[in-house]
Design an enzyme around this catalytic site. Structure first.
Site, short mmCIF file in Angstrom:
data_model
loop_
_atom_site.label_atom_id
_atom_site.label_comp_id
_atom_site.label_asym_id
_atom_site.label_seq_id
_atom_site.Cartn_x
_atom_site.Cartn_y
_atom_site.Cartn_z
CG ASP A 225 -4.33 -2.28 0.43
OD1 ASP A 225 -3.39 -2.81 1.05
OD2 ASP A 225 -4.55 -1.07 0.44
CB SER B 161 -0.95 -0.04 1.20
OG SER B 161 -2.03 0.84 1.02
#
Length: 401
Positions: A262, A121
């Site tokens: 993610d 991320s």
């Protein structure tokens, strides 16, 4: 704080052999697979030949321990700061501005070579910025690339800015847009501008340069929920978008026919893969998502925020526990240290990782620099938390409900 997590033997001559042994040990345990390692079946009793010894035939970690480098009693101190360092960078939206400060301070130490960087991320974005800048312009190039990205993000302060750093956690339920977010069918936020923004600040072709640090960028494969690690030779803007893709905000990112979300879902940041790939005996974990909170949340927003924080640290805690177990089974020169943002920013657990306030981001940046400076000065065997004399940085804006 700079917290010593793993204590290891200080014999630098055994560093390579010990790390190899630890890597083989972790690989044998099949940490990323739920299926147990098969045992070799003994020969049937009716066979006249001597039956094989099951202890010798079985594939167990004992074999790895037997070939590990022996424990020595040499207590010669390691050189500090270390000559070579690997980094594990946690994602956490705008909290990753703390990592910006840590990296900027580390880059000011010419004696430290960066070996391998893992990230998910926002941690992946910081890793990519540092690596591409370093490949093109050395330490100053890396610092300039980080500064340009974060200053631009502060000034833009838009929804798209948050998308670039994974500002919406996968656990958050307050920003859902219904069942229409399916990859290849509907993209309400138009990812092309996001790709362009990433390409503006990250030269992905430079990541193949031999001078570039090794990268381990994590994304979560939707098909089976497994962590996918992307290395330098295959990292593109799509990989960066996949690593920062929050499921409840925009559609999945497809790479070679696979859909990804993610990277923080499966490892935030990846630690065990970093152990296997690094050639350094020192690993520094930069943890930006708060692990502690003395308040019991009662509002929906506060509950949502705390759930995000717990989920972000769950995989990290599991990987640290696995490393501690592996360390107890083999003589390894590997040492893992941690710098935690919550030890330098008051009330961080009460803040939102989507906060784009300039004062807040600059406070995170300053506290990251301070934390890295203390770690470099005091080393991993000493506390690097600010003293009780008011040296902690106080958030400059009111916390959210």
């Amino acid at each position: 704080m700079s917290e010593k997590i793993l204590s290891a033997q200080d014999d630098g001559d055994l560093r390579g052999a010990a790390c190899t042994a630890a890597s083989r040990l972790l690989s044998t345990t099949d940490i990323w697979s739920s299926a147990p390692s098969p045992l070799v079946a003994p020969a049937p009793a009716s066979v006249p030949q001597r039956e094989p010894d099951p202890i010798v035939e079985a594939r167990t970690p004992i074999e790895i321990v037997a070939v590990a480098a022996p424990v020595t009693h040499d207590r010669t101190p390691r050189q500090w700061p270390p000559r070579k360092l690997s980094l594990a960078l946690q994602g956490g939206g705008t909290f990753a501005a703390f990592t910006w400060g840590v990296l900027e301070r580390l880059l000011e130490e010419p004696s430290i070579a960066i070996d391998t960087i893992s990230g998910a991320s926002a941690g992946a974005i910081n890793a990519l910025l540092l690596a591409s800048g370093f490949a093109e312009g050395g330490r100053e190039g890396a610092r300039a690339r980080l500064n340009r990205f974060w200053i631009r993000l502060m000034h833009e302060a838009s929804f798209r800015s948050l998308m670039l750093i994974g500002g919406f956690s996968p656990a958050g339920s307050s920003v859902a847009f219904g069942p229409t977010l399916r990859s290849g069918q509907f993209d309400p936020f138009d990812l092309d501008p996001l790709r362009q923004a990433l390409s503006r600040d990250i030269n992905f072709s430079a990541l193949r340069d031999p001078r570039c640090p090794k990268l381990l960028i994590a994304a979560t494969r939707i098909r089976d929920g497994q962590q996918q690690i992307f290395r330098n030779d295959v990292i593109t803007a799509d990989v960066a978008l996949a690593s920062t893709c929050p499921p409840l905000v925009h559609c999945a990112v497809e790479i070679d026919g696979e859909a990804y979300w993610d990277g923080g879902l499966g490892g935030n940041p990846p630690l065990l893969r970093l152990v296997q790939d690094t050639t350094s005996a020192e690993i520094l974990l930069v943890q930006v998502t708060p692990a502690r909170d003395s308040y019991v949340p009662i509002t929906l927003a506060a509950i949502d925020r705390r759930l995000d924080q717990i989920a972000a640290n769950a995989a990290l805690n599991a990987e640290i526990a696995a490393m501690e177990w592996a360390q107890s089974q083999a003589a390894s020169a590997l040492r893992l240290s941690r710098i935690a943002a919550e030890d330098f920013v008051d009330g961080l657990a009460q803040r939102s990782s989507t906060d784009l306030g300039r004062g807040f981001i600059r406070a995170l940046h300053r506290s990251g620099r301070e934390a890295a400076g203390r770690w470099l000065k005091q080393g991993p065997d000493h506390s690097a938390a600010p003293a009780a004399s008011g040296q902690r940085i106080v958030a400059l804006e009111p916390a959210l409900a």
